[in-house]
Design an enzyme around this catalytic site. Structure first.
Site, PDB file in Angstrom:
ATOM      1  CE  LYS A 102      -3.767  -2.561   2.008  1.00  0.00           C
ATOM      2  NZ  LYS A 102      -4.471  -3.050   3.195  1.00  0.00           N
TER       3      LYS A 102
ATOM      4  CD  GLN B  99      -3.507  -4.614   6.412  1.00  0.00           C
ATOM      5  OE1 GLN B  99      -3.373  -3.638   5.673  1.00  0.00           O
ATOM      6  NE2 GLN B  99      -4.116  -5.714   6.007  1.00  0.00           N
TER       7      GLN B  99
ATOM      8  CG  ASP C 154      -9.936  -0.585   4.323  1.00  0.00           C
ATOM      9  OD1 ASP C 154      -9.589  -0.873   3.170  1.00  0.00           O
ATOM     10  OD2 ASP C 154      -9.244  -0.820   5.337  1.00  0.00           O
TER      11      ASP C 154
END
Ligand code: NAP
Length: 277
Positions: free
Chosen positions: A44, A88, A111
């Site tokens: 990322k 994460q 997200d």
């Protein structure tokens, strides 16, 4: 495809810098030292560099408390140069991931895991789509694979993949079946699929006898085979000759997920600055 999406984000980012003097910023929070999570976070960060975003990484020790993590999220919520926040997952067991996701400002939730964004997806009026299902839809669009009226079977009902995947296929008028560990006659249900999406987390779970001739097979899995090698949920070698399209692992859904994350972060930045597309 993922390179094309990232290139388009790079160009739009350059334009945003030139016209508004704004650089999108993504903060990635990782707690503990899970090796798979470390790889995802590094990928990322690399993608952020490639498209010209500012990226910040917060690597916290495994023993971080819930309060400490929530305090960091709050700091990032208030940081003007950070437009997207990504925590994460999975988090170490003593941390409450639901509470952490709920604490992220919904307009920075790139997200699309926050309840507000999940609700918007249900209603079909969303700002962000969860990166993995959105990446899958982008692949279907790009290859002009029709969804409308077709049998779509999703194996897996997680909040981050299976459920939103089913919803996006439904929005495009697919006839959607979502399967899970209690589904009876799974192979039979899968054989009905024109479009079969596997998001199970079990290596090579989908075998050739579960796939209809000519089906489109999308493999979301990121698993390890008996030799520790990265593989998907689909038995690629035996399924590939049966279907019309199949995504490989590595190199299929994974890179599209990251490319979509870049798109979402750019969109979050524009929304926060009141800049229309
Ligand atoms: P998850 O939360 O563990 O969900 C797995 C789902 O599979 C559950 O709904 C489970 O059913 C179902 N399942 C398990 N065993 C089954 C069986 N024998 N028959 C039918 N269904 C079964 O996993 P996830 O987070 O959705 O991730 C799935 C996979 O995608 C993993 O390999 C993950 O690493 C990968 N992934 C990849 C990306 C990417 O960027 N490519 C992104 C996210 C995830 P129950 O609900 O009944 O337990």
């Amino acid at each position: 495809m993922s390179a094309e999406v990232k290139e388009s984000v790079r160009q739009l980012t350059e334009q945003l810098k030139a016209e508004h003097n704004i650089t999108p910023g993504l903060a990635v929070v990782i707690v503990g030292d899970d090796p798979a999570s470390r790889v995802y976070v590094n990928n990322k960060k690399k993608a952020c560099e490639a498209v010209g975003f500012k990226s910040e990484e917060y690597a916290l020790p495994a023993e971080t408390t819930q309060e400490e993590l929530l305090a960091l999220v709050e700091t990032l919520n208030n940081k003007e140069d950070i437009n997207g926040i990504l925590v994460q997952l999975p988090l170490p067991k003593h941390l409450d991931d639901k509470a952490v996701i709920a604490a992220i400002r919904s307009d920075k939730d790139v997200d699309a895991f926050h309840a507000v964004n999940v609700g918007k997806i249900m209603l079909g009026e969303y700002d962000f789509l969860p990166c993995t299902p959105a990446g899958v839809m982008e692949m279907l669009h790009s290859y002009q694979i029709p969804v409308e009226g077709r049998e779509c079977v999703v194996i897996g009902r997680s909040n981050i993949v299976g459920k939103p995947m089913g919803m996006l296929l439904l929005h495009e008028n697919g006839t959607v079946t979502i399967c899970h560990s209690r589904t009876k006659n799974l192979a039979e249900v899968c054989r009905r699929a024109d479009i079969l999406v596997a998001a199970v987390g079990i290596p090579k779970f989908v075998t050739a006898d579960m796939v209809k001739d000519g089906a489109v097979v999308i493999d979301v899995g990121m698993d390890r085979d008996e030799n520790g090698k990265l593989c998907g949920d689909v038995d690629f070698e035996n399924v590939k000759d049966k279907c019309s399209f199949i995504t490989p692992v590595p190199g299929g859904v994974g890179p599209m997920t990251i490319a979509t994350l870049m798109k979402n972060t750019l969109k979050a930045c524009k929304l926060q600055h009141g800049i229309s597309e």
